[in-house]
Write an enzyme that holds these catalytic residues in place. Structure first.
Site, short mmCIF file in Angstrom:
data_model
loop_
_atom_site.label_atom_id
_atom_site.label_comp_id
_atom_site.label_asym_id
_atom_site.label_seq_id
_atom_site.Cartn_x
_atom_site.Cartn_y
_atom_site.Cartn_z
N THR A 1 -4.24 6.33 7.71
CA THR A 1 -4.34 7.23 6.56
C THR A 1 -3.04 7.18 5.77
O THR A 1 -2.00 6.77 6.30
CB THR A 1 -4.59 8.68 7.02
OG1 THR A 1 -3.40 9.17 7.66
CG2 THR A 1 -5.76 8.77 7.98
N THR B 1 0.84 -1.19 0.00
CA THR B 1 0.00 0.00 0.00
C THR B 1 0.87 1.24 0.00
O THR B 1 2.04 1.20 0.36
CB THR B 1 -0.91 0.02 1.24
OG1 THR B 1 -0.08 -0.03 2.41
CG2 THR B 1 -1.84 -1.16 1.25
N ILE C 1 -8.17 -1.01 6.07
CA ILE C 1 -7.53 -1.41 7.33
C ILE C 1 -8.31 -0.84 8.51
O ILE C 1 -8.58 -1.55 9.49
CB ILE C 1 -6.06 -0.96 7.35
CG1 ILE C 1 -5.30 -1.63 6.20
CG2 ILE C 1 -5.41 -1.30 8.69
CD1 ILE C 1 -3.88 -1.12 6.03
N ALA D 1 0.61 2.81 10.11
CA ALA D 1 0.31 3.34 8.77
C ALA D 1 1.58 3.88 8.10
O ALA D 1 2.24 3.18 7.33
CB ALA D 1 -0.75 4.43 8.88
N ARG D 2 1.93 5.12 8.42
CA ARG D 2 3.10 5.76 7.84
C ARG D 2 3.77 6.64 8.88
O ARG D 2 3.12 7.38 9.61
CB ARG D 2 2.72 6.63 6.62
CG ARG D 2 2.40 5.83 5.36
CD ARG D 2 3.68 5.22 4.78
NE ARG D 2 3.42 4.48 3.55
CZ ARG D 2 3.17 3.18 3.50
NH1 ARG D 2 3.09 2.47 4.61
NH2 ARG D 2 2.98 2.58 2.34
N GLU E 1 13.50 5.51 8.26
CA GLU E 1 13.64 4.06 8.41
C GLU E 1 14.86 3.58 7.64
O GLU E 1 14.96 3.86 6.44
CB GLU E 1 12.37 3.35 7.95
CG GLU E 1 11.15 3.68 8.79
CD GLU E 1 9.89 2.94 8.36
OE1 GLU E 1 9.97 2.14 7.40
OE2 GLU E 1 8.84 3.15 8.98
N HIS F 1 8.57 -1.92 11.26
CA HIS F 1 7.72 -1.88 10.06
C HIS F 1 7.28 -3.30 9.65
O HIS F 1 7.58 -3.77 8.55
CB HIS F 1 8.45 -1.20 8.90
CG HIS F 1 7.50 -0.59 7.90
ND1 HIS F 1 7.77 0.57 7.23
CD2 HIS F 1 6.28 -0.99 7.45
CE1 HIS F 1 6.76 0.86 6.42
NE2 HIS F 1 5.85 -0.08 6.54
N LEU F 2 6.54 -3.92 10.54
CA LEU F 2 6.10 -5.30 10.34
C LEU F 2 4.66 -5.41 9.85
O LEU F 2 4.13 -6.52 9.73
CB LEU F 2 6.24 -6.09 11.65
CG LEU F 2 7.65 -6.21 12.24
CD1 LEU F 2 7.60 -7.00 13.54
CD2 LEU F 2 8.60 -6.86 11.26
N ASP G 1 4.94 1.13 14.60
CA ASP G 1 5.52 0.19 13.64
C ASP G 1 6.24 0.92 12.52
O ASP G 1 6.95 0.30 11.73
CB ASP G 1 4.42 -0.71 13.07
CG ASP G 1 4.97 -1.78 12.13
OD1 ASP G 1 5.90 -2.49 12.54
OD2 ASP G 1 4.47 -1.90 11.00
#
Length: 537
Positions: free
Chosen positions: A224, A77, A155, A252-253, A282, A303-304, A277
């Site tokens: 979002t 996504t 989600i 999400a982000r 990153e 980031h899983l 997450d």
């Protein structure tokens, strides 16, 4: 509308099912992972398609080097690592797999909410260190607590549904009384600027505005995309408005929750815990991000959200299916994740293809009328559908734009942006009044061009203004010249005389209306004529 894909580059490691599916449908694939930028810039020019995950950064520089690129697909996504504006300007399709990792991201979100409530992670670490801290890690129940879901897409909806089973309140303006499996009363609340109240109510969520959510939420989870409107959406000022001790979750982000503001709120007690997450950088290297990760009230994962076997397989297959659908519209697959050109999904539906062709032809004629007026910048172009069959065909404004801005490289992806750059203002509408024939009307400079789809899907011009070309209309094939005069007799005679000097004439049709006579001349080859006493478009 098939898009030839002679070669696809896979530059990030994806599930082998992606490559297998592409090759099964005759699409050659090259896999090269972790390429340095210089190598990528050389390699990308060889390919029509590109499949990435998160590692490859599809920058404007990469897009400029991709001279043959037609489509970029992200197996996941979001498209944060793709320069959407540069791709759109080049007419390159950008797509993702919006539903591929929904369940995985949802389940991780729910697990993190439960972890924040019951201190599972820190209690586990304590026990492994040889301590028995039962009182220190006493938690709270989720039942009866209020969860705010910010973003009610796939989600967010899945999270809302699952957390309702815990008896959580997922808040709104008005109560939505439901029964959980434990027969406890709960209500569900969420925020999304796109989702309507009716859509939210369909899965037991009452939509609220952000300023109403902050003071009542015990937990806030964000779902979002990261766009200018959502960057730092939860910040230091927001924590001041929130219930003291509120807990936040971000799967999400990175960047949706301001890391500096979150750290400050954790330190002074306004925030009672956070589960993260994703991060603004990153892997995380900055001092603020590291301080967040190391904070005792923070549960952090690398980031899983999509890191399950099922999600990796699903997104790989979904991106391949969409590439196959673009290359072969007759395949059993569909295009579901186009980010920068929604019209493409409609273009791949066979019944829409003739209407898209008509819209583009009318756009070409409208461009002639517009050019005759002299001024293009600021010109208003109205695109109106009429008839029940066209009630949901607002996308036809895009092929009209493509016809208006006839330039090399213009397609359904970049036509709206190029039309906007040219100063054109296009507006779409639908006429609900009953009509004998479903039709498309394009209005510019006071001239209304009305067309429809005729036999065998042919584009047909029915009228110019109230000057009708008969019930069957005139085929919009070949090269077109439109002639207008207020003197019907003189115009027809002069147009016929001018046309007699042109070879390979396909037809000459006349329509008379209140503004005079309109004549459509169709030729097999491009031609130019001059008609005394008339204007030629």
């Amino acid at each position: 509308m098939a898009i030839p894909l002679r070669s696809v580059l896979v530059s990030d490691e994806v599930d082998p099912l992606c490559v297998e599916l592409l090759q099964k449908h005759g699409i050659p694939v090259t896999c090269k992972y972790k390429m340095p930028k210089e190598e990528l810039l050389k390699e990308i020019a060889k390919h029509d398609g590109l499949v990435v995950r998160s590692d490859t950064k599809v920058t404007a520089e990469v897009i400029a080097a991709a001279t043959n690129l037609r489509v970029v697909g992200r197996a996941g996504t979001g498209v944060d690592n793709i320069d959407l504006e540069a791709a759109t300007a080049r007419g390159i399709i950008v797509l993702n797999t919006p539903g591929g990792n929904s369940i995985s991201a949802c389940e991780l979100t729910c697990a993190l909410i439960a972890d924040l409530a019951r201190n599972v992670s820190v209690a586990c670490q304590s026990l492994k260190a040889g301590r028995w801290d039962r009182k220190l890690y006493s938690g709270t129940e989720l039942q009866g607590k209020t969860l705010a879901v910010l973003g009610l897409g796939r989600i967010g909806r899945e999270v809302a549904t699952r957390m309702q089973a815990y008896g959580m309140k997922i808040i709104g303006i008005d109560r939505v009384n439901c029964k959980s499996p434990l027969s406890r009363s709960f209500q569900t609340v969420g925020f999304d600027p796109i989702v309507t109240r009716e859509d939210a109510a369909a899965f037991n969520v009452e939509k609220m505005e952000l300023e109403q959510i902050w003071p009542v939420a015990d937990y806030i989870t964000v779902h979002t995309p990261l766009i200018p409107q959502t960057r730092n959406m939860i910040n230091d000022q927001v924590f001041t408005k929130c219930k003291r001790g509120v807990k936040v979750v971000n799967v999400a982000r990175g960047g949706i929750i301001c890391e500096e503001g979150l750290l400050k709120a954790l330190q002074d007690g306004r925030c009672g815990g956070a589960a993260l997450d994703v991060f603004s950088e990153e892997p995380p290297k900055g001092a603020t991000t590291r301080a967040l990760i190391e904070h005792p009230k923070v549960v952090a994962t690398p980031h899983l959200g999509a890191s399950t076997a099922e999600a990796q397989s699903r997104v790989a297959v979904e991106v391949a299916e969409q590439f196959v659908a673009l290359a072969d519209p007759s395949s059993p697959y569909s295009v579901t994740g186009v980010v920068n050109a929604p019209v493409l999904s409609a273009a791949l539906v066979p019944e829409n293809a003739p209407w898209i062709a008509l819209a583009q032809r009318l756009g070409v004629l409208a461009a002639r009328v517009l050019a005759a007026g002299g001024k293009v910048a600021g010109a208003q172009v109205a695109v109106q559908t009429a008839g029940a069959a066209l009630q949901r065909k607002a996308f036809l404004v895009t092929p009209v734009a493509a016809g208006l801005v006839q330039k090399p490289g213009v397609n359904l992806v970049n036509a709206p942006a190029i039309a906007k750059q040219a100063g054109l203002v296009l507006a779409a509408s639908h006429d609900d009044r009953p009509v004998q024939t479903a039709c498309l009307r394009v209005s510019v400079n006071g001239v209304v061009l009305t067309g429809t789809v005729g036999a065998a899907g042919a584009s047909v011009l029915l009228a110019v203004g109230d000057a009708s070309f008969g019930d069957a209309g005139v085929p919009l094939d070949g090269n077109l010249l439109l002639v207008h005069s207020t003197d019907a007799t003189l115009s027809v005679a002069n147009t016929a005389a001018a046309a007699s000097k042109v070879s390979n004439i396909l037809g000459l049709s006349v329509g008379v209306g209140s503004s005079g006579v309109w004549t459509l001349l169709r030729t097999a080859e491009p031609a130019a004529i001059s008609v005394p006493g008339a204007q030629v478009f």
